[in-house]
Design a protein around this motif. Sequence first.
Motif, PDB file in Angstrom:
ATOM      1  N   UNK A  30      -2.855   5.833   5.748  1.00 16.90           N
ATOM      2  CA  UNK A  30      -1.708   5.847   4.827  1.00 16.90           C
ATOM      3  C   UNK A  30      -0.703   4.764   5.230  1.00 16.90           C
ATOM      4  N   UNK A  31      -0.440   4.647   6.517  1.00 18.03           N
ATOM      5  CA  UNK A  31       0.492   3.618   7.005  1.00 18.03           C
ATOM      6  C   UNK A  31      -0.052   2.223   6.704  1.00 18.03           C
ATOM      7  N   UNK A  32      -1.338   2.010   6.902  1.00 19.02           N
ATOM      8  CA  UNK A  32      -1.950   0.706   6.612  1.00 19.02           C
ATOM      9  C   UNK A  32      -1.827   0.372   5.125  1.00 19.02           C
ATOM     10  N   UNK A  33      -2.042   1.368   4.279  1.00 15.72           N
ATOM     11  CA  UNK A  33      -1.881   1.147   2.840  1.00 15.72           C
ATOM     12  C   UNK A  33      -0.428   0.835   2.499  1.00 15.72           C
ATOM     13  N   UNK A  34       0.494   1.522   3.163  1.00 13.68           N
ATOM     14  CA  UNK A  34       1.917   1.270   2.923  1.00 13.68           C
ATOM     15  C   UNK A  34       2.291  -0.154   3.332  1.00 13.68           C
ATOM     16  N   UNK A  35       1.703  -0.631   4.402  1.00 13.59           N
ATOM     17  CA  UNK A  35       1.938  -2.016   4.837  1.00 13.59           C
ATOM     18  C   UNK A  35       1.484  -2.987   3.746  1.00 13.59           C
ATOM     19  N   UNK A  36       0.323  -2.708   3.168  1.00 12.62           N
ATOM     20  CA  UNK A  36      -0.195  -3.571   2.096  1.00 12.62           C
ATOM     21  C   UNK A  36       0.723  -3.543   0.875  1.00 12.62           C
ATOM     22  N   UNK A  37       1.229  -2.369   0.539  1.00 16.45           N
ATOM     23  CA  UNK A  37       2.135  -2.251  -0.612  1.00 16.45           C
ATOM     24  C   UNK A  37       3.421  -3.029  -0.344  1.00 16.45           C
ATOM     25  N   UNK A  38       3.945  -2.912   0.875  1.00 15.34           N
ATOM     26  CA  UNK A  38       5.164  -3.653   1.237  1.00 15.34           C
ATOM     27  C   UNK A  38       4.908  -5.149   1.134  1.00 15.34           C
ATOM     28  N   UNK A  39       3.793  -5.607   1.656  1.00 13.86           N
ATOM     29  CA  UNK A  39       3.486  -7.041   1.613  1.00 13.86           C
ATOM     30  C   UNK A  39       3.307  -7.523   0.179  1.00 13.86           C
TER      31      UNK A  39
END
Length: 145
Positions: A85-94
């Motif tokens: 979930x955190x990795x996906x959130x990083x992608x969304x932020x980027x």
Amino acid sequence: MAAFRLQRVLSYRRQHEEECEHALRQVQLLHQQEIARLDALQTEAQAQAEYLEKAQGTTLTLAQLQSWQRYHQMLSQRIAAQQDVVAQAVQVVEKQRQQLLVARQETKVIEKLYDKAQRRALLEHTRREQQLFDELALMRSRHEA
């Protein structure tokens, strides 16, 4: 000064840029919340590991050990899922950051055109003003002569 013919486009681009900034702040906040959840899970796992170390000196029944092992396994799975979930959130932020950069570039293009139009209008205004002063000076010199 003359009206800027792309004013509506400029206003739209500025508004879009502000919306992108707001969206970025929102996804960054969500990202931080997901990190906090992950940290809480990892802290819980660490506390459970420390508890097991302390309990090794005492007698643990087989049922207690199996119960702890199931709980630890479930906690490990939750940690792995939260890391995703955190990795996906990083992608969304980027992705949102990239959208903001594009929006800023688009706004800057129109702002440069706006600045150029303003300078051109100011130059034209100054030229007309000088021309008027020249005509007044010519009329005054003819009148005095």
